[in-house]
Motif scaffolding. Structure first.
Motif, mmCIF file in Angstrom:
data_model
loop_
_atom_site.group_PDB
_atom_site.id
_atom_site.type_symbol
_atom_site.label_atom_id
_atom_site.label_comp_id
_atom_site.label_asym_id
_atom_site.label_seq_id
_atom_site.Cartn_x
_atom_site.Cartn_y
_atom_site.Cartn_z
ATOM 1 N N GLU A 1 0.825 -1.298 -0.056
ATOM 2 C CA GLU A 1 -0.054 -0.058 0.020
ATOM 3 C C GLU A 1 0.781 1.236 0.047
ATOM 4 O O GLU A 1 0.663 2.089 -0.862
ATOM 5 N N LEU A 2 1.763 1.276 0.799
ATOM 6 C CA LEU A 2 2.925 2.528 0.822
ATOM 7 C C LEU A 2 3.650 2.579 -0.279
ATOM 8 O O LEU A 2 3.748 3.822 -0.867
ATOM 9 N N LEU A 3 4.224 1.709 -0.785
ATOM 10 C CA LEU A 3 5.064 1.826 -2.056
ATOM 11 C C LEU A 3 4.070 1.931 -3.173
ATOM 12 O O LEU A 3 4.629 3.078 -4.253
ATOM 13 N N SER A 4 2.886 1.549 -3.187
ATOM 14 C CA SER A 4 1.974 1.673 -4.518
ATOM 15 C C SER A 4 1.511 2.874 -4.582
ATOM 16 O O SER A 4 1.143 3.474 -5.730
ATOM 17 N N GLN A 5 1.602 3.822 -3.585
ATOM 18 C CA GLN A 5 1.051 5.292 -3.690
ATOM 19 C C GLN A 5 1.974 6.221 -4.378
ATOM 20 O O GLN A 5 1.400 7.279 -4.805
ATOM 21 N N GLN B 1 3.919 6.627 -7.825
ATOM 22 C CA GLN B 1 4.542 6.049 -9.181
ATOM 23 C C GLN B 1 5.982 6.689 -9.531
ATOM 24 O O GLN B 1 6.508 6.213 -10.382
ATOM 25 N N THR B 2 6.122 7.951 -8.817
ATOM 26 C CA THR B 2 7.276 8.745 -9.129
ATOM 27 C C THR B 2 8.001 9.042 -7.602
ATOM 28 O O THR B 2 7.100 9.548 -6.841
ATOM 29 N N ILE B 3 9.140 9.051 -7.349
ATOM 30 C CA ILE B 3 9.616 9.660 -6.098
ATOM 31 C C ILE B 3 11.161 10.076 -6.348
ATOM 32 O O ILE B 3 11.796 9.899 -7.256
ATOM 33 N N GLU C 1 21.266 12.663 -4.927
ATOM 34 C CA GLU C 1 19.865 12.754 -5.596
ATOM 35 C C GLU C 1 19.517 11.477 -6.064
ATOM 36 O O GLU C 1 20.078 10.784 -7.078
ATOM 37 N N LEU C 2 18.038 10.878 -5.947
ATOM 38 C CA LEU C 2 17.703 9.791 -6.542
ATOM 39 C C LEU C 2 16.356 10.173 -7.244
ATOM 40 O O LEU C 2 15.905 11.208 -6.922
ATOM 41 N N LEU C 3 16.172 9.481 -8.253
ATOM 42 C CA LEU C 3 14.676 9.710 -9.256
ATOM 43 C C LEU C 3 14.380 8.295 -9.449
ATOM 44 O O LEU C 3 14.997 7.593 -9.703
ATOM 45 N N LEU C 4 12.844 8.091 -9.040
ATOM 46 C CA LEU C 4 12.330 6.721 -9.437
ATOM 47 C C LEU C 4 11.074 6.746 -10.025
ATOM 48 O O LEU C 4 10.426 7.729 -9.874
ATOM 49 N N LYS C 5 10.785 5.800 -10.978
ATOM 50 C CA LYS C 5 9.458 5.886 -11.793
ATOM 51 C C LYS C 5 9.499 4.491 -12.004
ATOM 52 O O LYS C 5 10.136 3.679 -12.491
ATOM 53 N N ARG C 6 8.118 4.169 -11.564
ATOM 54 C CA ARG C 6 7.523 2.757 -12.066
ATOM 55 C C ARG C 6 7.228 2.571 -13.399
ATOM 56 O O ARG C 6 6.624 3.654 -14.077
ATOM 57 N N PRO C 7 7.394 1.283 -14.077
ATOM 58 C CA PRO C 7 7.961 0.269 -13.365
ATOM 59 C C PRO C 7 9.464 0.010 -13.642
ATOM 60 O O PRO C 7 9.750 -0.090 -14.706
ATOM 61 N N GLY C 8 10.458 0.169 -12.381
ATOM 62 C CA GLY C 8 11.733 -0.458 -12.452
ATOM 63 C C GLY C 8 12.607 0.448 -13.303
ATOM 64 O O GLY C 8 13.967 0.182 -13.253
ATOM 65 N N MET C 9 12.258 1.699 -13.212
ATOM 66 C CA MET C 9 13.311 2.930 -13.637
ATOM 67 C C MET C 9 13.781 3.743 -12.298
ATOM 68 O O MET C 9 13.177 4.090 -11.797
ATOM 69 N N PHE C 10 15.281 3.748 -12.519
ATOM 70 C CA PHE C 10 15.523 4.699 -11.254
ATOM 71 C C PHE C 10 16.910 5.432 -11.931
ATOM 72 O O PHE C 10 17.625 5.021 -12.938
ATOM 73 N N ALA D 1 16.923 -1.061 -5.216
ATOM 74 C CA ALA D 1 16.321 0.206 -5.828
ATOM 75 C C ALA D 1 14.992 -0.345 -6.460
ATOM 76 O O ALA D 1 13.812 0.149 -6.552
ATOM 77 N N LEU D 2 14.767 -1.564 -6.890
ATOM 78 C CA LEU D 2 13.534 -2.217 -7.614
ATOM 79 C C LEU D 2 12.578 -2.414 -6.614
ATOM 80 O O LEU D 2 11.370 -2.316 -6.798
ATOM 81 N N LEU D 3 13.044 -2.349 -5.286
ATOM 82 C CA LEU D 3 11.921 -2.479 -4.165
ATOM 83 C C LEU D 3 11.129 -1.226 -4.211
ATOM 84 O O LEU D 3 10.027 -1.186 -3.808
ATOM 85 N N LEU D 4 11.751 -0.101 -4.454
ATOM 86 C CA LEU D 4 10.981 1.093 -4.600
ATOM 87 C C LEU D 4 10.492 1.634 -5.721
ATOM 88 O O LEU D 4 9.451 2.322 -5.888
ATOM 89 N N SER D 5 10.692 0.964 -6.968
ATOM 90 C CA SER D 5 10.380 1.311 -8.140
ATOM 91 C C SER D 5 9.701 0.202 -8.911
ATOM 92 O O SER D 5 9.268 0.243 -9.900
#
Length: 208
Positions: free
Chosen positions: A32-36, A38-40, A62-71, A114-118
């Protein structure tokens, strides 16, 4: 004796069912917390300690994440590095060495934290045993890999007010990596081109 055995079996079954229910609750809460998000995007501060607590390395970036699997994970100078993935390939660029290493992304969550987050949150329970505790505005999750060839023995992921706060990885020799996330922003528009890497002219390329 038969009654005692039956009672022991009943107690064991209850314990197993309770543990299963707890893990299902932990998985549901983490998903629930991760799915909220789509980008971080965030700043990070990273500290690595050996098993005795001696500091080995301290970095920020700095980090940038985007689902699915991009970081995109950029470490500041003086130890500057850039790690970028489009969900299929990973580029690691070291400006000091003028060197780029290109690999196929390992889709296993236990090999690419990183895939845990993205990544795909549905894979979490397949890869980890999960426990959690919640108090006030803070939720802490402890993830232990099921695979024996994982890059780490345990991972703690913490949220504060439903926002990613910090992460800690502990490896097989007791080395700890603590990552604190700062100024976290979620679900802001992020262009896909930020997750590809243009190789600088003259850089050495290592294809793995």
């Amino acid at each position: 004796m038969r009654v005692i055995r039956l009672l022991m079996l009943a107690a064991l079954s209850f314990t197993l069912l309770t543990a299963q229910a707890d893990e299902e609750a932990a998985t549901k809460r983490l998903s629930e917390l991760l799915s909220q998000a789509q980008t971080i995007s965030a700043r990070f501060s990273q500290l690595t300690l050996d098993a005795s607590g001696t500091q080995l390395q301290e970095t920020a970036g700095e980090l940038l994440l985007k689902r699915p699997g991009m970081f995109r994970w950029h470490t500041d100078q003086p130890m500057e590095q850039l790690l970028v993935s489009n969900g299929e390939k990973v580029w690691l660029y070291d400006p000091d060495l003028e060197q780029v290493t290109i690999q196929t992304l390992d889709q296993r969550l236990t090999h690419t934290p990183a895939l845990l987050l993205s990544g795909d949150v549905s894979q979490i329970r397949e890869n980890f045993e999960i426990d959690y505790k919640e108090g006030g505005s803070v939720v802490d999750f402890i993830l232990k890999p099921k695979a024996k060839d994982s890059l780490f023995d345990s991972l703690r992921l913490s949220f504060r007010n439903r926002v990613l706060n910090d992460m800690q990885l502990i490896d097989s020799i007791g080395q700890r990596t603590n990552i604190l996330f700062l100024n976290v922003k979620m679900n802001e528009p992020v262009e896909d081109h930020l997750f590809t890497f243009d190789i600088p002219e003259g850089a050495d390329v290592i294809q793995e």
